[in-house]
Design a protein around this motif. Structure first.
Motif, PDB file in Angstrom:
ATOM      1  N   GLN A 330      20.254  49.260 -13.666  1.00 30.81           N
ATOM      2  CA  GLN A 330      19.794  50.646 -13.619  1.00 30.81           C
ATOM      3  C   GLN A 330      20.906  51.544 -14.112  1.00 30.81           C
ATOM      4  O   GLN A 330      21.961  51.677 -13.481  1.00 30.81           O
ATOM      5  CB  GLN A 330      19.418  51.013 -12.196  1.00 30.81           C
ATOM      6  CG  GLN A 330      18.143  50.282 -11.797  1.00 30.81           C
ATOM      7  CD  GLN A 330      17.434  50.974 -10.670  1.00 30.81           C
ATOM      8  OE1 GLN A 330      18.058  51.415  -9.720  1.00 30.81           O
ATOM      9  NE2 GLN A 330      16.120  51.081 -10.770  1.00 30.81           N
ATOM     10  N   GLY A 331      20.709  52.134 -15.269  1.00 34.98           N
ATOM     11  CA  GLY A 331      21.657  53.099 -15.798  1.00 34.98           C
ATOM     12  C   GLY A 331      22.909  52.464 -16.384  1.00 34.98           C
ATOM     13  O   GLY A 331      22.936  51.275 -16.726  1.00 34.98           O
ATOM     14  N   VAL A 332      23.927  53.301 -16.489  1.00 35.39           N
ATOM     15  CA  VAL A 332      25.178  52.926 -17.161  1.00 35.39           C
ATOM     16  C   VAL A 332      26.338  53.360 -16.268  1.00 35.39           C
ATOM     17  O   VAL A 332      26.290  54.432 -15.666  1.00 35.39           O
ATOM     18  CB  VAL A 332      25.287  53.650 -18.527  1.00 35.39           C
ATOM     19  CG1 VAL A 332      26.663  53.461 -19.154  1.00 35.39           C
ATOM     20  CG2 VAL A 332      24.193  53.150 -19.479  1.00 35.39           C
ATOM     21  N   ALA A 333      27.369  52.523 -16.180  1.00 33.72           N
ATOM     22  CA  ALA A 333      28.552  52.899 -15.387  1.00 33.72           C
ATOM     23  C   ALA A 333      29.824  52.707 -16.204  1.00 33.72           C
ATOM     24  O   ALA A 333      29.927  51.769 -16.996  1.00 33.72           O
ATOM     25  CB  ALA A 333      28.615  52.063 -14.111  1.00 33.72           C
ATOM     26  N   PHE A 334      30.769  53.613 -15.994  1.00 32.40           N
ATOM     27  CA  PHE A 334      32.101  53.508 -16.605  1.00 32.40           C
ATOM     28  C   PHE A 334      33.148  53.400 -15.506  1.00 32.40           C
ATOM     29  O   PHE A 334      32.964  53.954 -14.419  1.00 32.40           O
ATOM     30  CB  PHE A 334      32.436  54.780 -17.405  1.00 32.40           C
ATOM     31  CG  PHE A 334      31.706  54.895 -18.712  1.00 32.40           C
ATOM     32  CD1 PHE A 334      32.212  54.306 -19.867  1.00 32.40           C
ATOM     33  CD2 PHE A 334      30.511  55.621 -18.797  1.00 32.40           C
ATOM     34  CE1 PHE A 334      31.545  54.430 -21.080  1.00 32.40           C
ATOM     35  CE2 PHE A 334      29.837  55.740 -20.007  1.00 32.40           C
ATOM     36  CZ  PHE A 334      30.365  55.143 -21.151  1.00 32.40           C
ATOM     37  N   LEU A 359      40.940  64.520  -5.664  1.00 33.20           N
ATOM     38  CA  LEU A 359      39.987  63.574  -6.233  1.00 33.20           C
ATOM     39  C   LEU A 359      38.650  64.241  -6.484  1.00 33.20           C
ATOM     40  O   LEU A 359      38.224  65.105  -5.712  1.00 33.20           O
ATOM     41  CB  LEU A 359      39.816  62.395  -5.282  1.00 33.20           C
ATOM     42  CG  LEU A 359      41.097  61.602  -5.018  1.00 33.20           C
ATOM     43  CD1 LEU A 359      40.892  60.566  -3.929  1.00 33.20           C
ATOM     44  CD2 LEU A 359      41.584  60.933  -6.305  1.00 33.20           C
ATOM     45  N   PRO A 360      37.970  63.865  -7.540  1.00 38.27           N
ATOM     46  CA  PRO A 360      36.665  64.451  -7.847  1.00 38.27           C
ATOM     47  C   PRO A 360      35.557  63.880  -6.958  1.00 38.27           C
ATOM     48  O   PRO A 360      35.726  62.836  -6.335  1.00 38.27           O
ATOM     49  CB  PRO A 360      36.440  64.047  -9.304  1.00 38.27           C
ATOM     50  CG  PRO A 360      37.181  62.758  -9.459  1.00 38.27           C
ATOM     51  CD  PRO A 360      38.366  62.849  -8.539  1.00 38.27           C
ATOM     52  N   ALA A 361      34.436  64.582  -6.934  1.00 38.51           N
ATOM     53  CA  ALA A 361      33.239  64.082  -6.246  1.00 38.51           C
ATOM     54  C   ALA A 361      32.045  64.542  -7.063  1.00 38.51           C
ATOM     55  O   ALA A 361      32.201  65.213  -8.077  1.00 38.51           O
ATOM     56  CB  ALA A 361      33.184  64.629  -4.821  1.00 38.51           C
ATOM     57  N   GLY A 362      30.858  64.203  -6.593  1.00 39.79           N
ATOM     58  CA  GLY A 362      29.652  64.627  -7.302  1.00 39.79           C
ATOM     59  C   GLY A 362      28.720  63.457  -7.496  1.00 39.79           C
ATOM     60  O   GLY A 362      29.086  62.321  -7.210  1.00 39.79           O
ATOM     61  N   PRO A 363      27.497  63.731  -7.987  1.00 39.29           N
ATOM     62  CA  PRO A 363      26.515  62.663  -8.143  1.00 39.29           C
ATOM     63  C   PRO A 363      27.052  61.544  -9.032  1.00 39.29           C
ATOM     64  O   PRO A 363      27.583  61.798 -10.101  1.00 39.29           O
ATOM     65  CB  PRO A 363      25.315  63.350  -8.820  1.00 39.29           C
ATOM     66  CG  PRO A 363      25.577  64.802  -8.759  1.00 39.29           C
ATOM     67  CD  PRO A 363      27.013  65.034  -8.449  1.00 39.29           C
ATOM     68  N   GLY A 364      26.938  60.307  -8.561  1.00 41.21           N
ATOM     69  CA  GLY A 364      27.336  59.167  -9.378  1.00 41.21           C
ATOM     70  C   GLY A 364      28.830  58.929  -9.468  1.00 41.21           C
ATOM     71  O   GLY A 364      29.258  58.073 -10.229  1.00 41.21           O
ATOM     72  N   ARG A 393      22.220  57.869 -15.262  1.00 32.07           N
ATOM     73  CA  ARG A 393      20.908  57.340 -15.620  1.00 32.07           C
ATOM     74  C   ARG A 393      20.967  56.648 -16.982  1.00 32.07           C
ATOM     75  O   ARG A 393      20.343  55.633 -17.226  1.00 32.07           O
ATOM     76  CB  ARG A 393      19.943  58.532 -15.634  1.00 32.07           C
ATOM     77  CG  ARG A 393      18.603  58.304 -16.193  1.00 32.07           C
ATOM     78  CD  ARG A 393      17.789  59.595 -16.488  1.00 32.07           C
ATOM     79  NE  ARG A 393      18.229  60.820 -15.872  1.00 32.07           N
ATOM     80  CZ  ARG A 393      18.792  61.837 -16.546  1.00 32.07           C
ATOM     81  NH1 ARG A 393      19.004  61.779 -17.844  1.00 32.07           N
ATOM     82  NH2 ARG A 393      19.129  62.931 -15.903  1.00 32.07           N
ATOM     83  N   ASP A 394      21.720  57.232 -17.887  1.00 30.92           N
ATOM     84  CA  ASP A 394      21.899  56.650 -19.210  1.00 30.92           C
ATOM     85  C   ASP A 394      23.320  56.965 -19.661  1.00 30.92           C
ATOM     86  O   ASP A 394      24.083  57.602 -18.936  1.00 30.92           O
ATOM     87  CB  ASP A 394      20.859  57.195 -20.207  1.00 30.92           C
ATOM     88  CG  ASP A 394      20.821  58.714 -20.204  1.00 30.92           C
ATOM     89  OD1 ASP A 394      21.846  59.335 -19.838  1.00 30.92           O
ATOM     90  OD2 ASP A 394      19.776  59.295 -20.545  1.00 30.92           O
ATOM     91  N   ARG A 395      23.666  56.542 -20.851  1.00 32.23           N
ATOM     92  CA  ARG A 395      25.036  56.697 -21.334  1.00 32.23           C
ATOM     93  C   ARG A 395      25.434  58.175 -21.419  1.00 32.23           C
ATOM     94  O   ARG A 395      26.542  58.564 -21.047  1.00 32.23           O
ATOM     95  CB  ARG A 395      25.152  56.032 -22.712  1.00 32.23           C
ATOM     96  CG  ARG A 395      26.519  55.467 -22.970  1.00 32.23           C
ATOM     97  CD  ARG A 395      26.545  54.543 -24.158  1.00 32.23           C
ATOM     98  NE  ARG A 395      27.902  54.013 -24.272  1.00 32.23           N
ATOM     99  CZ  ARG A 395      28.858  54.584 -24.981  1.00 32.23           C
ATOM    100  NH1 ARG A 395      28.621  55.669 -25.676  1.00 32.23           N
ATOM    101  NH2 ARG A 395      30.074  54.060 -25.003  1.00 32.23           N
ATOM    102  N   ALA A 396      24.507  59.000 -21.908  1.00 34.28           N
ATOM    103  CA  ALA A 396      24.833  60.422 -22.075  1.00 34.28           C
ATOM    104  C   ALA A 396      25.137  61.069 -20.727  1.00 34.28           C
ATOM    105  O   ALA A 396      26.110  61.821 -20.574  1.00 34.28           O
ATOM    106  CB  ALA A 396      23.678  61.142 -22.776  1.00 34.28           C
ATOM    107  N   GLN A 397      24.310  60.761 -19.726  1.00 33.32           N
ATOM    108  CA  GLN A 397      24.568  61.354 -18.412  1.00 33.32           C
ATOM    109  C   GLN A 397      25.860  60.798 -17.800  1.00 33.32           C
ATOM    110  O   GLN A 397      26.637  61.538 -17.187  1.00 33.32           O
ATOM    111  CB  GLN A 397      23.391  61.097 -17.460  1.00 33.32           C
ATOM    112  CG  GLN A 397      23.552  61.868 -16.162  1.00 33.32           C
ATOM    113  CD  GLN A 397      22.461  61.549 -15.154  1.00 33.32           C
ATOM    114  OE1 GLN A 397      22.217  60.391 -14.830  1.00 33.32           O
ATOM    115  NE2 GLN A 397      21.794  62.591 -14.661  1.00 33.32           N
ATOM    116  N   ALA A 398      26.098  59.517 -17.994  1.00 41.16           N
ATOM    117  CA  ALA A 398      27.335  58.923 -17.449  1.00 41.16           C
ATOM    118  C   ALA A 398      28.554  59.565 -18.103  1.00 41.16           C
ATOM    119  O   ALA A 398      29.556  59.844 -17.425  1.00 41.16           O
ATOM    120  CB  ALA A 398      27.338  57.407 -17.663  1.00 41.16           C
ATOM    121  N   ILE A 399      28.482  59.830 -19.390  1.00 40.60           N
ATOM    122  CA  ILE A 399      29.632  60.450 -20.068  1.00 40.60           C
ATOM    123  C   ILE A 399      29.820  61.892 -19.593  1.00 40.60           C
ATOM    124  O   ILE A 399      30.944  62.317 -19.304  1.00 40.60           O
ATOM    125  CB  ILE A 399      29.471  60.359 -21.608  1.00 40.60           C
ATOM    126  CG1 ILE A 399      29.662  58.900 -22.045  1.00 40.60           C
ATOM    127  CG2 ILE A 399      30.467  61.283 -22.316  1.00 40.60           C
ATOM    128  CD1 ILE A 399      29.440  58.640 -23.515  1.00 40.60           C
TER     129      ILE A 399
END
Ligand code: ADP
Ligand code: ADP
Ligand code: MG
Length: 451
Positions: A330-334, A359-364, A393-399
């Motif tokens: 499900q989706g893409v992770a870096f 440290l950062p936070a936020g969805p994903g 959800r996808d590469r664009a959102q992960a980036i």
């Protein structure tokens, strides 16, 4: 389910990761610590902690007797080696078992076979897994010249016992081979205590794609898909992505099937990673790592598995808690490795006090670190400060999420690799899709060229 107590024979972010996995299973975790680590986060999180020695790793985290004493004096029944340090030393795995404890990983013989790259290549070939064209271990220079001629230059001289990107030398022509072999042998002897070297064809413009497998003692072997780790400098990974972008379903299917075949053929138990080079629609085995890997969280993010928990379960003879059909991408992770290193000075380590550590936070967004603000990055150990792991959800959102998270990450007191990651994501081929293992070094040498 019975409860257990695990000694975490490691430090830093992976110690924190293993303590959390143990606690989620209702187990306890004990850590050893050196002088430099007495105030560390993982010492605080553990149920018990044992001081084992001075700061240099040779007097603490690499001293197997002290580690075993710590395990026994705190009533641990398992030892998890993490990665690095003693995790791939067959003698340590055996010493753990001889002390009446359970080693979290495959048995010493298997670590020994897979830790010897020439032997691992034979195991792969026997399981019908394609390997990079290359040789057996070579000692005779004339024979090496003959073999290299057959393979075709450029070739790599690789230390059979090598790891961490070390023990590999590029040879462009026959004139260079005898000298390169001698230096490689003496370097391998001093770095790994074993001077065996062999040759491999250089696969140019290849991607590094690796498959995560995990096996229990009941004959179950599953894979958690693949990770692309092509963004490297000095043959060391800097950022990783899962699943591999633009990989055909056929190739994914062949690579995951080959990895399971190899794990089954050697009777693998626990978590392992089968590493390949991929060139167009061909893949070639390079090695298998018999431990949890730095970049394991991106596989966890894309398919919801807890790889460290599964390792612990497998070690105690439980069944894996997931079946292959439960694992769906499900989706893409870096993953971005935030190291205390100076990119403008050849990534030289930059130890010091973390005067700011926001440290950062936020969805994903997931952070794995062993540090807190005010902590000190000691010069004795690996320079990794934190891993920023981002799922979309996808590469664009992960980036997009990654750029936001890395921008929010504020570290002062040491120089870090953060800005390199931001530059890669904002304006480079990495943002557009797959690159090869030589890409980053070309980019860093000339960032303004069209990459
Ligand atoms: P992985 O194979 O898990 O992705 P790496 O390839 O980055 O990890 O490193 C391989 C092993 O070498 C890891 O266990 C890591 O702890 C260790 N390692 C990485 N970088 C260094 C370094 N600069 N010095 C010593 N050991 C290192
Ligand atoms: P290590 O044990 O140090 O991780 P590997 O054998 O996994 O060593 O190789 C590390 C990296 O070196 C690979 O990811 C790749 O970038 C490069 N490399 C290794 N073998 C080859 C090869 N035959 N051709 C091209 N690059 C290679
Ligand atoms: Mg490797």
């Amino acid at each position: 389910m019975s409860t257990h107590r695990v000694l975490v024979a490691n430090r830093g972010e992976i110690a924190v990761r293993i303590i959390r996995a143990a606690h989620l299973l209702g187990w306890e975790a004990v850590v050893p610590y050196s002088d430099a680590d007495q105030d560390a986060l993982w010492v605080d999180l553990a149920d018990d902690a044992v001081h084992i020695g001075k700061s240099p790793a040779s007097q603490s985290y690499l001293d197997s007797e002290k580690l075993l004493d710590a395990a026994k004096s705190t009533d641990c029944d398992l030892v998890h080696p993490g990665y690095g340090f003693l995790s791939e030393r067959p003698s340590f795995a055996q010493a753990v078992v001889d002390a009446g404890l359970v080693f979290v990983g495959p048995d010493a013989d298997l670590i020994s076979t897979m830790g010897d790259k020439a032997a691992a290549r034979r195991a792969a070939q026997a399981a019908d897994v394609p390997v990079v064209p290359g040789s057996e271990v070579l000692t005779d220079k004339d024979e090496a010249l003959r073999v290299a001629d057959e393979i075709g230059y450029p070739v790599l001289v690789k230390a059979s016992a090598g790891g961490g990107g070390r023990g590999i030398r590029l040879v462009e022509s026959a004139e260079e081979l005898p000298g390169a072999m001698s230096t490689a042998q003496s370097e391998a002897r001093s770095a790994f205590g074993d001077d065996a070297v062999y040759l491999e064809k250089v696969i140019e413009r290849a991607r590094h794609i690796e498959v995560q497998v995990i096996a229990d003692t009941h004959g179950n072997v599953v894979h958690a898909f693949e990770r692309d780790c092509s963004v490297q400098r000095r043959r060391q990974k800097l950022l990783e992505e899962a699943p591999a972008a633009d990989l055909s379903d056929d190739l994914r299917e062949s690579m995951t099937a080959a990895s399971i075949r190899l794990a089954q053929a050697v009777g693998y138990i626990g978590a392992g990673t089968v590493e390949y080079l991929v060139e167009e629609d061909h893949f070639y085995f390079i090695e298998m790592n018999t431990r949890i890997q730095v970049e394991h969280p991106i596989s966890e993010e894309i398919c919801g598995i807890d790889l460290v928990a599964e390792q612990l379960l497998a070690a105690t003879g439980e069944k894996l808690s997931v079946k292959q059909e439960d694992l769906v991408v499900q989706g893409v992770a870096f993953e971005f490795r935030i190291n205390a290193e100076d990119p403008d000075n050849d990534f030289f380590p930059s130890p010091g006090e973390l005067t700011r550590f926001d440290l950062p936070a936020g969805p994903g967004v997931r952070i794995e670190t062993g540090y807190v603000a005010g902590g000190v990055v000691a010069p004795y150990y690996d320079s990794m400060l934190a891993k920023v792991i981002v799922h979309g959800r996808d590469r664009a959102q992960a980036i997009a999420r990654s750029i936001q998270a890395l921008t929010e990450l504020r570290i002062e007191g040491v120089v870090t690799t953060r800005d390199v990651h931001l530059r890669l994501l904002r304006d480079s081929a990495v943002a557009r899709g797959p690159v090869s293992t030589s890409w980053l070094e070309d980019f860093l040498a000339d960032p303004d060229a069209n990459h």
